[in-house]
Design a protein around this motif. Structure first.
Motif, PDB file in Angstrom:
ATOM      1  N   LYS B 291       0.849  -1.192   0.000  1.00 37.95           N
ATOM      2  CA  LYS B 291       0.000   0.000   0.000  1.00 37.95           C
ATOM      3  C   LYS B 291       0.880   1.237   0.000  1.00 37.95           C
ATOM      4  O   LYS B 291       1.826   1.345   0.790  1.00 37.95           O
ATOM      5  N   SER B 293       0.840   4.950   0.933  1.00 40.43           N
ATOM      6  CA  SER B 293       0.042   5.945   1.633  1.00 40.43           C
ATOM      7  C   SER B 293       0.709   7.289   1.376  1.00 40.43           C
ATOM      8  O   SER B 293       1.825   7.542   1.825  1.00 40.43           O
ATOM      9  N   ARG B 295       0.954  11.287   1.536  1.00 43.68           N
ATOM     10  CA  ARG B 295       0.583  12.507   2.259  1.00 43.68           C
ATOM     11  C   ARG B 295       1.494  13.625   1.744  1.00 43.68           C
ATOM     12  O   ARG B 295       2.527  13.340   1.127  1.00 43.68           O
ATOM     13  N   THR B 300       4.528   6.704   2.427  1.00 38.86           N
ATOM     14  CA  THR B 300       4.720   5.568   3.336  1.00 38.86           C
ATOM     15  C   THR B 300       4.333   4.288   2.610  1.00 38.86           C
ATOM     16  O   THR B 300       3.262   4.217   1.988  1.00 38.86           O
ATOM     17  N   THR B 312       6.566  -1.372   7.364  1.00 35.33           N
ATOM     18  CA  THR B 312       6.290  -0.015   6.884  1.00 35.33           C
ATOM     19  C   THR B 312       7.611   0.701   6.688  1.00 35.33           C
ATOM     20  O   THR B 312       8.602   0.407   7.366  1.00 35.33           O
ATOM     21  N   ASP B 323      -4.658  13.722   0.218  1.00 38.60           N
ATOM     22  CA  ASP B 323      -4.148  12.431   0.691  1.00 38.60           C
ATOM     23  C   ASP B 323      -4.692  11.304  -0.188  1.00 38.60           C
ATOM     24  O   ASP B 323      -5.827  11.357  -0.637  1.00 38.60           O
ATOM     25  N   ASP B 325      -4.489   6.843  -0.643  1.00 41.01           N
ATOM     26  CA  ASP B 325      -3.991   5.499  -0.341  1.00 41.01           C
ATOM     27  C   ASP B 325      -4.256   4.629  -1.565  1.00 41.01           C
ATOM     28  O   ASP B 325      -5.391   4.531  -2.033  1.00 41.01           O
TER      29      ASP B 325
END
Lengths: 382, 385
Positions: B291, B293, B295, B300, B312, B323, B325
């Motif tokens: 995934k 992520s 921002r 991430t 992570t 944002d 995902d």
């Protein structure tokens, strides 16, 4: 060569010629009819006309150009002929060895076929078209032809031998016709094909051959003596393939069983022993002696010979001495049986034999089928 | 028809020269074939060189080797055995002589005899009259192929995707490949331009692309590419590869390239790739899901696989939109990052369920005269909510 090698199939030939002359070539053809009546030969004739480079315009092949000769030698890059082959998976082979054995068998068959148009590949174990075979065929069709705008031809012998996944893979090919690709399927049983395959092909019917044609081929091409050739032809139901089966050993035969005229006569004697004049409690012995207990095609051939014998008996009952017999050499015995076996009993026996022929196609144990047949054919049970 | 006595040929050749040439052509010899002659290599001696050729009917490779030829002639020799023998012979001059249908090789101490097949049996090389011709630097061609080849589909049910589209359009030479989950398009403008009329849209099979990659290190000058309706031909030094093409049509890829991806993410390529390698240790072996992520100015990478563990990793990034995902197959991202050579990569996204675009960041002139371009599309994986 076309006309000579395709005796008895004028109707089918006319249909193909008309397509070639008009230039309206279908994308898939289904050639159906008994085995060994000329379906593959006709397919190759058609392929030759499609791939011929002489540009004769009338749709016929010149049989002289490089392309025509390559088709005849089965080495034209735009022609693929698929023959069903046993999987060779048993006998302790690894998957790779099996695939290699299969590939070798394929090469051997194609080279035999190239030199002998009447050659029919026979196997003791049933051959199949695997899904991998069809994947290769699909790849063959998806690549460009070697000549610009040229055709590519795929011939699938015994299309009913496709495994279920293979048939579905083939359906994918059929559903998305590509220009300049011609598929020719040969089959003995149209109904054994998926209805979705049947309905997407142009059907071309091939007829059973006459007894004369079959016996001529047996004499000329296989050097079989006339009386035996005549008997084998008369009991082959119009299928040269069936007649040849008696004289050619299966390609994957374990033993070096030589099939010859003597062998054929022995098989008939055995068939008469088992189904016409059975001796009590003698089933396994004759079956083993004749190698019938495990070899289903051979067993079926024996049943068919017994059926033809009964046909002769019936003919003799009706027509007397005038009757034309398949088992001409056993005329006296046929006459005796015609007097001894009552007509009702005869029909009962024929029915029983037809039943066991059918059940032997599936998984019934052969000695059991014979025992059951003998019991039901016994006098007094008719 | 030539009679058996007429098959004669005599030459001597250095073992290394012979071996090199055999190595080049041998890979075109099919492992299994229904046509016995295809297991052989065609040898043709003329003047001062030997021509060798192998084919599986779909693809043919021919090459030349220096030799001193006494008698010209031609013959086909079992490929596997010939290659194996020459590989094992010491480095010395070999005397080769064909007589009837046998080929005799003599070294200092040994005599070896091959049973051969008549040369007439060997399929003729298709004559290719190129509609389109282009000449490319071998390094450039290699980059083009490497940047697209991993996207070529191996799914046999869609033959049109089993190769790369070779397209000449808008003065560009492009290679495009897709497997339905991702698409890569690499293009270049050859220094000399493209002289032929631009009408070549052909699909080159994966097998041929792999062979070209294998042969490219042997190139001595530019590679000449010729395209006809039925064939593509690559002339690499002394070697020529001719391949059949896949009948299209190739999907209209320009239609699937998204035009509304306005969320720009820029990350350092090496950092991104290495982080992906580490976190994907914990990813599901089938989906390889990771995934992303995203921002503001931070990326991430998160992997959470039940029964496997979690990972992570945080990276600096340039990002100024909302944002987001989004899930990806880590292997697909790594395939792309490995073939990009810019310091940073640009990732353009829209929503978590629409295709993302990855491209190298525009670079200053690297000294390459051909302007190169790369664009990769990857479909995301749907994240469990």
């Amino acid at each position: 060569m076309a006309a000579e090698a395709l005796r008895g199939q004028e109707e089918a030939l006319a249909l193909l010629r008309a397509a070639l002359q008009s230039g309206h070539i279908g994308h898939a053809y289904l050639f159906h009819g008994p085995s060994g009546v000329g379906k593959t030969r006709a397919a190759l004739y058609f392929a030759r006309a499609l791939l011929c480079e002489s540009g004769r315009g009338d749709g016929s092949s010149c049989d002289a150009c490089e392309a025509c000769r390559d088709v005849l030698r089965l080495k034209h890059p735009d022609l693929q002929l698929l023959v069903p082959l046993p999987t060779f998976s048993s006998e302790g082979r690894t998957e790779r060895q099996a695939e290699e054995a299969r590939s070798e068998a394929r090469a051997a068959i194609l080279s035999r076929l190239a030199s002998d148009p009447y050659f029919l590949p026979l196997f003791a174990k049933p051959g199949v078209h695997s899904v991998e075979d069809l994947a290769r065929a699909k790849q063959f069709l998806s690549l460009t032809a070697s000549r610009e705008g040229g055709a590519k031809v795929l011939i699938l012998k015994r299309a009913e031998a496709m495994t279920t996944p293979a048939a579905h893979a083939f359906l994918k090919i059929l559903e998305e016709p590509q220009p300049n690709r011609v598929l020719i399927l040969g089959t003995r049983q149209v109904r054994a094909l998926l209805p979705t395959i049947q309905s997407r092909c142009l059907h071309v019917r091939f007829r059973p051959l006459s007894t004369e044609t079959i016996s001529e081929v047996l004499v000329e091409r296989r050097g079989i003596s006339k009386p035996v050739a005549r008997l084998a032809a008369a009991t082959a139901d119009g299928s040269l393939g069936r007649a040849l089966q008696h004289f050619e050993p299966p390609l994957d035969g374990a033993g070096k069983a030589t099939l010859d005229e003597g062998e054929f006569s022995r098989l008939r004697a055995l068939a008469l022993d088992l189904f016409v004049h059975p001796r009590e409690a003698a089933i396994l012995g004759p079956l083993r002696r004749g190698r019938l207990d495990r070899d289903r095609p051979r067993f079926l051939a024996a049943v068919s010979l017994a059926l033809h014998y009964y046909r002769d008996v019936l003919r003799h009952q009706i027509l007397g001495e005038r009757a034309q017999l398949a088992n001409e050499d056993l005329r006296r015995q046929v006459a005796a049986d015609a007097r001894a076996i009552p007509a009702e009993s005869l029909t009962q026996r024929v029915r029983v034999l037809e039943e066991i022929a059918e059940s032997a196609q599936s998984n019934v144990t052969i000695p059991y089928a014979v025992a059951s047949a003998q019991y039901r054919m016994a006098p007094g049970r008719a | 028809m030539i009679t058996a006595q007429e098959v004669a040929m005599k030459f001597s050749i250095a073992q290394t020269e012979f071996l090199n040439a055999l190595q080049v052509v041998s890979s075109a010899v099919p492992t299994r074939t229904t046509l016995p002659v295809l297991s052989n290599i065609l040898l043709e001696a003329s003047e001062d060189r030997i021509e060798m050729r192998a084919t599986d009917l779909d693809l043919a490779i021919s090459t030349r080797a220096q030799a001193s030829v006494k008698d010209v002639g031609t013959l086909t020799v079992p490929a596997k055995k010939l290659f194996e023998l020459v590989r094992k012979l010491p480095r010395e001059e070999l005397k080769v002589e064909a007589k009837d249908l046998t080929l005799n090789i003599g070294s200092k101490n040994g005599r070896y005899k091959f049973l051969c097949i008549r040369p007439e049996e060997f399929p003729a090389l298709p004559s290719v009259t190129a509609d389109v011709e282009a000449s490319l630097d071998p390094d450039l061609l290699e980059r083009l192929i490497r940047r697209t080849i991993y996207s070529v589909s191996t799914d046999e049910t869609r033959p049109a995707l089993n190769g790369s589209l070779l397209q000449i359009k808008d003065d560009e030479l492009r290679l495009v490949a897709t497997d339905g989950h991702r698409l890569s398009k690499a293009s270049c403008r050859p220094a000399g331009g493209i002289p032929s009329p631009p009408k070549g849209d052909v699909i080159v099979p994966l097998k041929a692309l792999n062979q070209v990659l294998r042969l490219l290190p042997g190139a001595t000058g530019p590679v000449r590419i010729g395209i006809s309706k039925n064939h593509a031909q690559f002339a690499i030094g002394d070697t020529t590869l001719t391949t059949k093409l896949i009948e299209g049509p190739f999907p209209n890829y320009e239609q699937v390239l998204p035009k509304q991806n306005n969320k720009h993410l820029r990350v350092k390529r090496d950092d991104f790739a290495q982080a992906l390698e580490r976190v994907s240790v914990f990813s599901d072996s089938l989906t390889r899901q990771v995934k992303l992520s995203i921002r503001p100015n931070r990326l991430t990478l998160i992997v959470q696989t039940p029964d496997q563990g979690e990972a992570t990793e945080e990276l600096d990034a340039q990002y100024g939109s909302d944002d987001l995902d989004i899930g990806y197959n880590a292997a697909y991202l790594l395939d792309i990052l490995r073939t990009v050579d810019s310091e940073e990569v640009d990732i353009r996204l829209n929503t978590p369920v629409t295709a993302g675009l990855i491209a190298p960041t525009p670079q200053g002139d690297k000294g390459s005269s051909a302007k190169e371009d790369l664009l990769c599309l990857v479909m995301p994986l749907r994240l469990a909510s």
